[in-house]
Write a protein that holds these residues in place. Structure first.
Motif, PDB file in Angstrom:
ATOM      1  N   GLN A  45       0.866  -1.173   0.000  1.00 34.45           N
ATOM      2  CA  GLN A  45       0.000   0.000   0.000  1.00 34.45           C
ATOM      3  C   GLN A  45       0.903   1.223   0.000  1.00 34.45           C
ATOM      4  OE1 GLN A  45      -2.607  -1.545   3.437  1.00 34.45           O
ATOM      5  NE2 GLN A  45      -3.815  -0.023   2.351  1.00 34.45           N
ATOM      6  N   VAL A  46       0.386   2.350  -0.399  1.00 38.43           N
ATOM      7  CA  VAL A  46       1.175   3.570  -0.404  1.00 38.43           C
ATOM      8  C   VAL A  46       0.480   4.579   0.507  1.00 38.43           C
ATOM      9  CG1 VAL A  46       2.020   5.478  -1.800  1.00 38.43           C
ATOM     10  CG2 VAL A  46       2.086   3.160  -2.710  1.00 38.43           C
ATOM     11  N   GLU A  47       1.195   5.021   1.531  1.00 41.24           N
ATOM     12  CA  GLU A  47       0.648   5.952   2.517  1.00 41.24           C
ATOM     13  C   GLU A  47      -0.701   5.454   3.038  1.00 41.24           C
ATOM     14  OE1 GLU A  47       2.657   8.181   3.525  1.00 41.24           O
ATOM     15  OE2 GLU A  47       4.018   8.510   1.837  1.00 41.24           O
ATOM     16  N   GLY A  48      -0.765   4.161   3.284  1.00 42.30           N
ATOM     17  CA  GLY A  48      -1.960   3.596   3.892  1.00 42.30           C
ATOM     18  C   GLY A  48      -3.115   3.326   2.946  1.00 42.30           C
ATOM     19  N   GLU A  49      -2.882   3.576   1.660  1.00 43.03           N
ATOM     20  CA  GLU A  49      -3.965   3.343   0.712  1.00 43.03           C
ATOM     21  C   GLU A  49      -3.498   2.442  -0.410  1.00 43.03           C
ATOM     22  OE1 GLU A  49      -5.228   7.092  -0.798  1.00 43.03           O
ATOM     23  OE2 GLU A  49      -6.712   7.330   0.809  1.00 43.03           O
ATOM     24  N   LYS A  50      -4.437   1.825  -1.035  1.00 50.00           N
ATOM     25  CA  LYS A  50      -4.109   1.010  -2.189  1.00 50.00           C
ATOM     26  C   LYS A  50      -3.480   1.887  -3.263  1.00 50.00           C
ATOM     27  CE  LYS A  50      -5.950  -2.061  -5.630  1.00 50.00           C
ATOM     28  NZ  LYS A  50      -6.593  -3.347  -5.753  1.00 50.00           N
ATOM     29  N   MET A  51      -2.407   1.373  -3.849  1.00 55.34           N
ATOM     30  CA  MET A  51      -1.756   2.133  -4.910  1.00 55.34           C
ATOM     31  C   MET A  51      -2.639   2.121  -6.153  1.00 55.34           C
ATOM     32  SD  MET A  51       2.063   1.786  -6.460  1.00 55.34           S
ATOM     33  CE  MET A  51       1.862   0.308  -7.407  1.00 55.34           C
ATOM     34  N   ALA A  52      -3.011   3.300  -6.590  1.00 55.06           N
ATOM     35  CA  ALA A  52      -3.864   3.375  -7.768  1.00 55.06           C
ATOM     36  C   ALA A  52      -3.616   4.686  -8.489  1.00 55.06           C
ATOM     37  CB  ALA A  52      -5.334   3.268  -7.367  1.00 55.06           C
ATOM     38  N   LYS A  53      -3.708   4.638  -9.797  1.00 52.75           N
ATOM     39  CA  LYS A  53      -3.471   5.851 -10.574  1.00 52.75           C
ATOM     40  C   LYS A  53      -4.440   6.961 -10.180  1.00 52.75           C
ATOM     41  CE  LYS A  53      -1.145   3.991 -14.564  1.00 52.75           C
ATOM     42  NZ  LYS A  53      -1.254   3.222 -15.785  1.00 52.75           N
ATOM     43  N   ARG A  54      -5.667   6.568  -9.900  1.00 52.85           N
ATOM     44  CA  ARG A  54      -6.694   7.578  -9.647  1.00 52.85           C
ATOM     45  C   ARG A  54      -6.444   8.348  -8.350  1.00 52.85           C
ATOM     46  NH1 ARG A  54     -11.953   3.941  -9.060  1.00 52.85           N
ATOM     47  NH2 ARG A  54     -12.833   5.963  -9.621  1.00 52.85           N
ATOM     48  N   THR A  55      -5.773   7.713  -7.366  1.00 53.96           N
ATOM     49  CA  THR A  55      -5.530   8.420  -6.117  1.00 53.96           C
ATOM     50  C   THR A  55      -4.189   9.142  -6.113  1.00 53.96           C
ATOM     51  OG1 THR A  55      -4.681   6.371  -5.181  1.00 53.96           O
ATOM     52  CG2 THR A  55      -6.949   6.924  -4.661  1.00 53.96           C
ATOM     53  N   GLY A  56      -3.469   9.049  -7.218  1.00 57.83           N
ATOM     54  CA  GLY A  56      -2.234   9.808  -7.334  1.00 57.83           C
ATOM     55  C   GLY A  56      -1.086   9.247  -6.518  1.00 57.83           C
ATOM     56  N   ASN A  57      -1.202   8.031  -6.036  1.00 62.00           N
ATOM     57  CA  ASN A  57      -0.104   7.450  -5.276  1.00 62.00           C
ATOM     58  C   ASN A  57       0.473   6.243  -6.005  1.00 62.00           C
ATOM     59  OD1 ASN A  57      -2.089   5.608  -4.947  1.00 62.00           O
ATOM     60  ND2 ASN A  57      -2.047   5.563  -2.724  1.00 62.00           N
ATOM     61  N   PHE A  58       0.504   6.337  -7.291  1.00 57.78           N
ATOM     62  CA  PHE A  58       0.974   5.262  -8.152  1.00 57.78           C
ATOM     63  C   PHE A  58       2.387   5.594  -8.604  1.00 57.78           C
ATOM     64  CE2 PHE A  58       1.617   3.298 -12.235  1.00 57.78           C
ATOM     65  CZ  PHE A  58       1.002   2.065 -12.136  1.00 57.78           C
ATOM     66  N   PHE A  59       3.329   4.715  -8.312  1.00 57.40           N
ATOM     67  CA  PHE A  59       4.714   5.021  -8.649  1.00 57.40           C
ATOM     68  C   PHE A  59       5.389   3.942  -9.478  1.00 57.40           C
ATOM     69  CE2 PHE A  59       4.078   7.178  -4.494  1.00 57.40           C
ATOM     70  CZ  PHE A  59       4.254   8.485  -4.941  1.00 57.40           C
ATOM     71  N   THR A  60       6.015   4.377 -10.551  1.00 55.86           N
ATOM     72  CA  THR A  60       6.931   3.492 -11.254  1.00 55.86           C
ATOM     73  C   THR A  60       8.322   3.736 -10.661  1.00 55.86           C
ATOM     74  OG1 THR A  60       7.465   5.152 -12.919  1.00 55.86           O
ATOM     75  CG2 THR A  60       5.592   3.698 -13.380  1.00 55.86           C
ATOM     76  N   VAL A  61       9.268   2.910 -11.026  1.00 62.71           N
ATOM     77  CA  VAL A  61      10.634   3.097 -10.544  1.00 62.71           C
ATOM     78  C   VAL A  61      11.156   4.459 -10.973  1.00 62.71           C
ATOM     79  CG1 VAL A  61      13.005   2.267 -10.757  1.00 62.71           C
ATOM     80  CG2 VAL A  61      11.133   0.641 -10.440  1.00 62.71           C
ATOM     81  N   ARG A  62      10.909   4.793 -12.219  1.00 66.87           N
ATOM     82  CA  ARG A  62      11.476   6.058 -12.724  1.00 66.87           C
ATOM     83  C   ARG A  62      10.785   7.287 -12.127  1.00 66.87           C
ATOM     84  NH1 ARG A  62      12.104   4.613 -18.153  1.00 66.87           N
ATOM     85  NH2 ARG A  62      12.244   2.588 -17.179  1.00 66.87           N
ATOM     86  N   ASP A  63       9.550   7.146 -11.704  1.00 64.23           N
ATOM     87  CA  ASP A  63       8.889   8.275 -11.030  1.00 64.23           C
ATOM     88  C   ASP A  63       9.690   8.701  -9.805  1.00 64.23           C
ATOM     89  OD1 ASP A  63       6.734   8.343 -12.739  1.00 64.23           O
ATOM     90  OD2 ASP A  63       5.490   7.036 -11.486  1.00 64.23           O
ATOM     91  N   LEU A  64      10.294   7.744  -9.145  1.00 63.93           N
ATOM     92  CA  LEU A  64      10.983   8.030  -7.894  1.00 63.93           C
ATOM     93  C   LEU A  64      12.473   8.249  -8.081  1.00 63.93           C
ATOM     94  CD1 LEU A  64       9.098   5.396  -5.747  1.00 63.93           C
ATOM     95  CD2 LEU A  64       8.888   7.878  -5.590  1.00 63.93           C
TER      96      LEU A  64
END
Length: 505
Positions: free
Chosen positions: A284-303
RNA sequence: GGCGACGUGGCCGAGGGGUUAGGCAAGGGUCUGCAAAACCCUGUACAGCGGUUCGAGUCCGCUCGUCGCCUCCA
């Protein structure tokens, strides 16, 4: 050193932690399901690939030989790939029609591009290479042959639309996922559009007849493409044999993918496909499911990418460390705080490593004073990894070792430094969090390696250093401020000034 | 609805019947023009309620809560 610990992993088949017992003693042969290359892989994908990487590293640290196979899926993975009839749309075709897909001439081009990017990210995160990385499209012949054999053995049948595996013909279907009752399985597929020719709603497609599909091959049943599940059965068998020791993947693959693989493979060979099944829990990302719609979706290159390229300047090994900082089987919350803490650790590992190297070269005499303690810490880390990949415990032991070295780095003699260097190498082989094992050219660009402002920053840093030497501290502080504006942090060290990009987390 | 996991201090996360996890953050200190780093020191905990036990965060039961798969997704 302690005797090698027993390697134990949770087995989804038995719902229990069990010893990993290779069929051939001391030689682990395993398969891990790779991604469908219709987009960049994200950090969730990599958490699962990291599990396989850690299984590989732990087995090797225990002195085992390994044969590790992980695939690239470049055909047949549909948007509705449940236990149904391949009535969904091919992911590859869908990606080609998307906005990101416009740059590609065709699906083959798209697959090639994302496969290359996958490998770059793979190397960036310091994942070891498999013995073989087969692609589904390169094993169509074998897939067709497998389908033919399944028909011959009475486990599959043809309809107007395709070839289906007959679930009723395989007794063990549902054992892995616990979806054993027929009505449960029927429940699972209730909403999917059925091929009217299907004999049982649970039956799944082995081959889909479709002369209009973007990727198609000629088969005994005309033009079409393989079902998704058959590729892994076929590729695992091709490179590892009828019976493998271990099979890994993300938890979503338990059903239907792995359930279907077992049914196909065991129907084909009459043998146990895999003894051990290992599944990585979704992060999970910051306590939420990782999803594009919630803006917490990360690829390796994003980071990991540079700020200029839209990335956040995270150290690749810090990302690796963060992703393995929770045990693979427990709920894991990926947070910025964890990433920052990981970056600190990785930075400190490197500092201590260079101090150790310097001490080794300086050559002060005396006996090794840390080796024994470091050995004990390595044993603790290895034992933790052997115990169902307890990465938090292993990492704690490693941090303790670096802390020990950090505390005495000024007094390190040559013998201690040599011992420390060997310890670091072993730790790195086990966890891959200290030094990169892959050359830069094979990795995706990251912030450290490709700073477009490096020349300008170097100049400002040099100017500040000169001002400081002249005791013009007002000027030096002004330059520090100017560098800070550029997102650069300067550290004065005994070896002169150093600078780094502050990550933009 | 079916299957499964988990609730530990501000945060992330081990452990798993009697003795410190560890880290990050926070506070204090040493050192250094400043800053950073490093090193030392410090605090706060096991969701709730019952039960078993000499003793439970650790076992059992119940309650509450969170999450995952079954639909896209590793």
């Amino acid at each position: 050193m302690d005797p090698a610990p027993e390697f134990r992993l949770y087995n989804t088949l038995s719902n229990a932690v069990e010893p990993v017992v290779p069929r051939e003693a001391g030689h682990l042969r395993f398969y891990s399901c790779g991604p469908t290359v219709y987009s960049y892989a994200h950090i969730g994908n990599f958490r699962s690939f990291l599990t396989a990487d850690l299984i590989l590293r732990t087995a090797e640290a225990l002195g085992w030989r390994t044969t590790y196979v992980t695939n690239v899926t470049d055909v047949g993975h549909l948007t509705e790939d449940d236990a149904a009839d391949a009535s969904g749309e091919d992911r590859m075709a869908k990606a080609l029609r998307s906005k990101e897909g416009e740059r590609f001439a065709n699906v083959w081009d798209l697959a090639r591009y994302y496969t290359n990017e996958l490998l770059a990210d793979w190397n960036t995160l310091n994942l070891r290479d498999p013995a073989v990385r087969p692609r589904a499209t390169e094993h169509i012949r074998e897939q067709i042959a497998a389908v033919e054999q399944l028909i011959e053995k009475g486990h599959a049948y043809e309809t107007e639309q395709g070839i289906y595996f007959s679930v009723a013909s395989f007794e063990g279907y549902g054992r892995l996922s616990g979806n054993e009752a027929a009505e449960q399985l029927e429940q699972l597929v209730r909403d999917t559009v059925s091929d009217p020719g299907k004999r049982d709603p649970r039956d799944f497609a082995l081959w889909k007849k479709d002369p209009k599909h973007l990727m198609q091959w000629y088969s005994p049943w005309g033009w079409g493409f393989p079902g998704w599940h058959i590729e892994c059965s076929v590729m695992a068998r091709a490179y590892l044999g009828d019976e493998i020791d271990l099979h890994a993947g993300g938890e979503d693959l338990i059903f239907p993918h792995h359930e279907c693989e077992i049914a196909q493979s065991e129907s084909l060979t009459g043998k146990t496909f895999s003894k051990h099944w290992v599944h990585t829990r979704f992060l999970q990302v910051e306590g939420e499911k990782m999803a594009k719609r919630t803006g917490n979706f990360f690829t390796v290159r994003d980071l990991v990418g540079t700020a200029a390229s839209g990335g956040r300047g995270v150290d690749p090994l810090a990302l690796r460390l963060a992703l393995i900082s929770g045990q693979y089987r427990k709920p894991f919350n990926f947070t910025k705080e964890t990433l920052k803490a990981s970056a600190k650790h990785v930075e400190r590992f490197r500092e201590i490593l260079s101090a150790v190297d310097a001490a080794a070269a300086a050559g002060a005499g005396g006996a090794d004073r840390v080796g024994e303690r470091l050995d004990a810490l390595y044993d603790r880390a290895l034992a933790a990894m052997a115990d169902d990949l307890n990465t938090p415990e292993a990492i704690a032991a490693v941090i303790e070792g670096f802390k020990l070295l950090g505390g005495m780095r000024a007094q390190l003699n040559a013998a201690s430094a040599a011992g420390a260097r060997a310890w670091i190498a072993r730790v790195n082989a086990l966890l891959g969090i200290v030094e990169h094992e892959k050359p830069l050219a094979e990795r995706a660009a990251d912030a450290k390696d490709a700073d477009p402002d490096a020349v300008r920053i170097d100049a400002l840093v040099a100017e500040r250093y000169a001002a400081r030497a002249a005791r013009d501290f007002a000027r030096a502080d002004a330059l520090r401020a100017e560098l800070a504006e550029l997102g650069v942090e300067v550290m004065d060290t005994p070896d002169g000034p150093k600078w780094k990009r502050a990550s933009t987390l």
